[in-house]
Scaffold this motif. Structure first.
Motif, PDB file in Angstrom:
ATOM      1  N   UNK A  83      -7.620  -7.074   3.193  1.00 27.65           N
ATOM      2  CA  UNK A  83      -6.915  -6.713   1.962  1.00 27.65           C
ATOM      3  C   UNK A  83      -7.879  -6.220   0.893  1.00 27.65           C
ATOM      4  N   UNK A  84      -8.991  -6.908   0.716  1.00 28.57           N
ATOM      5  CA  UNK A  84      -9.969  -6.516  -0.302  1.00 28.57           C
ATOM      6  C   UNK A  84     -10.580  -5.168   0.024  1.00 28.57           C
ATOM      7  N   UNK A  85     -10.946  -4.961   1.276  1.00 33.40           N
ATOM      8  CA  UNK A  85     -11.550  -3.693   1.670  1.00 33.40           C
ATOM      9  C   UNK A  85     -10.552  -2.541   1.525  1.00 33.40           C
ATOM     10  N   UNK A  86      -9.334  -2.765   1.955  1.00 39.96           N
ATOM     11  CA  UNK A  86      -8.304  -1.727   1.837  1.00 39.96           C
ATOM     12  C   UNK A  86      -7.954  -1.414   0.394  1.00 39.96           C
ATOM     13  N   UNK A  87      -7.848  -2.438  -0.427  1.00 35.82           N
ATOM     14  CA  UNK A  87      -7.517  -2.226  -1.841  1.00 35.82           C
ATOM     15  C   UNK A  87      -8.622  -1.459  -2.552  1.00 35.82           C
ATOM     16  N   UNK A  88      -9.876  -1.806  -2.284  1.00 32.89           N
ATOM     17  CA  UNK A  88     -10.988  -1.091  -2.917  1.00 32.89           C
ATOM     18  C   UNK A  88     -11.022   0.364  -2.468  1.00 32.89           C
ATOM     19  N   UNK A  89     -10.822   0.600  -1.183  1.00 33.73           N
ATOM     20  CA  UNK A  89     -10.856   1.965  -0.653  1.00 33.73           C
ATOM     21  C   UNK A  89      -9.726   2.817  -1.219  1.00 33.73           C
ATOM     22  N   UNK A  90      -8.512   2.270  -1.228  1.00 35.82           N
ATOM     23  CA  UNK A  90      -7.367   3.033  -1.750  1.00 35.82           C
ATOM     24  C   UNK A  90      -7.474   3.251  -3.254  1.00 35.82           C
ATOM     25  N   UNK A  91      -7.992   2.263  -3.959  1.00 41.30           N
ATOM     26  CA  UNK A  91      -8.151   2.410  -5.413  1.00 41.30           C
ATOM     27  C   UNK A  91      -9.176   3.492  -5.742  1.00 41.30           C
ATOM     28  N   UNK A  92     -10.280   3.519  -5.018  1.00 41.50           N
ATOM     29  CA  UNK A  92     -11.301   4.543  -5.266  1.00 41.50           C
ATOM     30  C   UNK A  92     -10.749   5.930  -4.958  1.00 41.50           C
ATOM     31  N   UNK A  93     -10.021   6.050  -3.879  1.00 40.76           N
ATOM     32  CA  UNK A  93      -9.430   7.345  -3.516  1.00 40.76           C
ATOM     33  C   UNK A  93      -8.402   7.786  -4.554  1.00 40.76           C
ATOM     34  N   UNK A  94      -7.555   6.858  -5.000  1.00 38.67           N
ATOM     35  CA  UNK A  94      -6.549   7.203  -6.011  1.00 38.67           C
ATOM     36  C   UNK A  94      -7.207   7.572  -7.332  1.00 38.67           C
ATOM     37  N   UNK A  95      -8.294   6.901  -7.667  1.00 36.99           N
ATOM     38  CA  UNK A  95      -8.987   7.167  -8.931  1.00 36.99           C
ATOM     39  C   UNK A  95      -9.540   8.585  -8.962  1.00 36.99           C
TER      40      UNK A  95
ATOM     41  N   UNK B 199      -2.738   1.162  -6.882  1.00 38.43           N
ATOM     42  CA  UNK B 199      -3.205   1.118  -5.489  1.00 38.43           C
ATOM     43  C   UNK B 199      -3.660  -0.294  -5.120  1.00 38.43           C
ATOM     44  N   UNK B 200      -4.340  -0.956  -6.037  1.00 39.18           N
ATOM     45  CA  UNK B 200      -4.789  -2.335  -5.779  1.00 39.18           C
ATOM     46  C   UNK B 200      -3.590  -3.263  -5.630  1.00 39.18           C
ATOM     47  N   UNK B 201      -2.645  -3.162  -6.541  1.00 40.77           N
ATOM     48  CA  UNK B 201      -1.458  -4.039  -6.500  1.00 40.77           C
ATOM     49  C   UNK B 201      -0.683  -3.833  -5.204  1.00 40.77           C
ATOM     50  N   UNK B 202      -0.471  -2.578  -4.820  1.00 41.76           N
ATOM     51  CA  UNK B 202       0.304  -2.272  -3.615  1.00 41.76           C
ATOM     52  C   UNK B 202      -0.399  -2.764  -2.354  1.00 41.76           C
ATOM     53  N   UNK B 203      -1.693  -2.514  -2.260  1.00 40.35           N
ATOM     54  CA  UNK B 203      -2.424  -2.918  -1.060  1.00 40.35           C
ATOM     55  C   UNK B 203      -2.499  -4.434  -0.932  1.00 40.35           C
ATOM     56  N   UNK B 204      -2.770  -5.116  -2.033  1.00 37.43           N
ATOM     57  CA  UNK B 204      -2.817  -6.584  -1.977  1.00 37.43           C
ATOM     58  C   UNK B 204      -1.454  -7.165  -1.609  1.00 37.43           C
ATOM     59  N   UNK B 205      -0.388  -6.569  -2.144  1.00 39.45           N
ATOM     60  CA  UNK B 205       0.961  -7.056  -1.830  1.00 39.45           C
ATOM     61  C   UNK B 205       1.287  -6.854  -0.347  1.00 39.45           C
ATOM     62  N   UNK B 206       0.773  -5.775   0.245  1.00 44.09           N
ATOM     63  CA  UNK B 206       0.999  -5.546   1.673  1.00 44.09           C
ATOM     64  C   UNK B 206       0.412  -6.663   2.526  1.00 44.09           C
ATOM     65  N   UNK B 207      -0.643  -7.282   2.052  1.00 44.54           N
ATOM     66  CA  UNK B 207      -1.291  -8.364   2.791  1.00 44.54           C
ATOM     67  C   UNK B 207      -0.858  -9.749   2.305  1.00 44.54           C
ATOM     68  N   UNK B 208       0.054  -9.808   1.352  1.00 44.70           N
ATOM     69  CA  UNK B 208       0.565 -11.096   0.884  1.00 44.70           C
ATOM     70  C   UNK B 208      -0.245 -11.745  -0.220  1.00 44.70           C
ATOM     71  N   UNK B 209      -1.057 -10.972  -0.935  1.00 42.83           N
ATOM     72  CA  UNK B 209      -1.843 -11.499  -2.043  1.00 42.83           C
ATOM     73  C   UNK B 209      -1.320 -10.930  -3.351  1.00 42.83           C
ATOM     74  N   UNK B 210      -1.554 -11.664  -4.438  1.00 46.78           N
ATOM     75  CA  UNK B 210      -1.123 -11.192  -5.747  1.00 46.78           C
ATOM     76  C   UNK B 210      -2.308 -10.595  -6.497  1.00 46.78           C
ATOM     77  N   UNK B 211      -2.006  -9.811  -7.498  1.00 50.05           N
ATOM     78  CA  UNK B 211      -3.057  -9.178  -8.303  1.00 50.05           C
ATOM     79  C   UNK B 211      -3.854 -10.233  -9.068  1.00 50.05           C
ATOM     80  N   UNK B 212      -3.226 -11.357  -9.383  1.00 55.13           N
ATOM     81  CA  UNK B 212      -3.915 -12.419 -10.131  1.00 55.13           C
ATOM     82  C   UNK B 212      -5.051 -13.040  -9.321  1.00 55.13           C
ATOM     83  N   UNK B 213      -5.021 -12.893  -8.007  1.00 59.52           N
ATOM     84  CA  UNK B 213      -6.069 -13.461  -7.160  1.00 59.52           C
ATOM     85  C   UNK B 213      -7.294 -12.552  -7.074  1.00 59.52           C
ATOM     86  N   UNK B 214      -7.214 -11.361  -7.649  1.00 64.38           N
ATOM     87  CA  UNK B 214      -8.296 -10.387  -7.497  1.00 64.38           C
ATOM     88  C   UNK B 214      -8.862  -9.969  -8.845  1.00 64.38           C
ATOM     89  N   UNK B 215     -10.124  -9.599  -8.817  1.00 65.63           N
ATOM     90  CA  UNK B 215     -10.792  -9.032  -9.987  1.00 65.63           C
ATOM     91  C   UNK B 215     -11.443  -7.728  -9.537  1.00 65.63           C
TER      92      UNK B 215
END
Length: 156
Positions: A53-65, A81-97
């Motif tokens: 989830x972390x790797x995918x969210x970082x990759x998609x966020x960088x690409x979207x940026x 992109x971060x919110x969507x990718x984390x949600x796909x893996x069952x994590x919330x945005x509050x768990x990530x920085x």
């Protein structure tokens, strides 16, 4: 030398008292060994999901940026992109920085600039509730992804 009948009866009764104990020992030892192994598999599965989830969210966020039309919308696109990718893996945005870094120029959407998204995700361990906010039972997983702004950016 021959054993007396009395000693044969004692030996036979001793063996009969041990009958069935191997099954009980196997069940007890099997349970004591199986429970930690099952928990280890669950914990490693949760940590692996967090890593993906972390790797995918970082990759998609960088690409979207870097594909944003304007600097004002780039951060919003990365955040979505971060919110969507984390949600796909069952994590919330509050768990990530997340942190956005740009090099060599401070203006992120400059042609040829490299945008790096660094994301830290706290993955809670399964079956262990958090006692309070100061002592959460979680593993921190970090990921980073870099994308280069196209040399044709802004030429549309």
């Amino acid at each position: 030398m021959r054993c007396s009948k009395n000693s044969d009866e004692v030996a036979t009764s001793a063996f009969r008292s041990e009958r069935g104990s191997a099954t009980l020992e196997t069940i007890t030892l099997g349970t004591l060994l199986l429970v930690p192994i099952v928990y280890l598999v669950l914990a490693l599965g949760a940590i692996q999901a967090g890593t993906l989830a972390a790797e995918g969210a970082a990759r998609h966020a960088a690409r979207a940026f870097v594909q944003a039309d304007a600097a004002a919308s780039a951060s919003d696109r990365a955040e979505r992109a971060i919110i969507t990718t984390l949600a796909d893996y069952g994590f919330s945005r509050a768990q990530a920085a997340a942190r956005i870094a740009c090099a060599p120029s401070a203006d992120c959407l400059t042609r040829g600039n490299t945008v790096t998204i660094e994301l830290t995700l706290r993955v809670p361990l399964p079956l262990i509730p958090a006692i309070d906010a100061s002592t959460p039972f979680a593993v921190a997983v970090e990921a980073a992804a870099s994308q280069t702004v196209s040399r044709f950016w802004g030429a549309r």
